[in-house]
Scaffold this motif. Structure first.
Motif, short mmCIF file in Angstrom:
data_model
loop_
_atom_site.label_atom_id
_atom_site.label_comp_id
_atom_site.label_asym_id
_atom_site.label_seq_id
_atom_site.Cartn_x
_atom_site.Cartn_y
_atom_site.Cartn_z
N TRP A 6 0.84 -1.20 0.00
CA TRP A 6 0.00 0.00 0.00
C TRP A 6 0.88 1.26 0.00
O TRP A 6 0.56 2.24 -0.66
CB TRP A 6 -0.94 0.00 1.19
N GLY A 7 1.99 1.24 0.71
CA GLY A 7 2.90 2.39 0.73
C GLY A 7 3.52 2.65 -0.63
O GLY A 7 3.68 3.79 -1.05
N ILE A 8 3.87 1.58 -1.34
CA ILE A 8 4.44 1.72 -2.68
C ILE A 8 3.40 2.27 -3.65
O ILE A 8 3.69 3.18 -4.44
CB ILE A 8 4.99 0.37 -3.18
N ILE A 9 2.17 1.75 -3.57
CA ILE A 9 1.10 2.25 -4.45
C ILE A 9 0.82 3.72 -4.16
O ILE A 9 0.67 4.52 -5.08
CB ILE A 9 -0.16 1.39 -4.28
N THR A 10 0.77 4.08 -2.89
CA THR A 10 0.54 5.48 -2.52
C THR A 10 1.67 6.37 -3.03
O THR A 10 1.41 7.45 -3.55
CB THR A 10 0.43 5.61 -0.99
#
Length: 94
Positions: A6-10
């Protein structure tokens, strides 16, 4: 700092937005493909986050406007440098 999917996508989404804002901030026409602006935006978002964390102002609740402003400024500088380098080399895109 925990690295999650989720951090990478964000980070990618924020980078795309930062790249678009960096393109809008630089005056004149940039003869660069949109994917290059996106790539610059992702790099500027990452570098801006690193600088903000090192400076100690990235640990706020909610949206950190100072970090976002730093990211947009970095993206604008990078867009201007890349667009200027392309102009000096005589590269034109039609």
């Amino acid at each position: 700092m925990e690295l999650t999917v989720w951090g990478i996508i964000t980070a990618l989404i924020v980078g795309l937005i930062v790249g678009a804002l960096g393109r809008l901030v630089v005056p004149g026409r940039q003869n660069m493909p949109i994917w290059l602006h996106m790539l610059i935006g992702v790099g500027a978002a990452l570098l801006g986050t690193i600088i903000a964390r090192a400076s100690g102002f990235a640990d706020t609740a909610g949206l950190d406007w100072r970090e976002l402003l730093l990211q947009v400024v970095l993206a604008a500088v990078a867009v201007a440098l890349v667009a200027g380098a392309g102009r000096r080399r005589g590269i034109t895109h039609r």
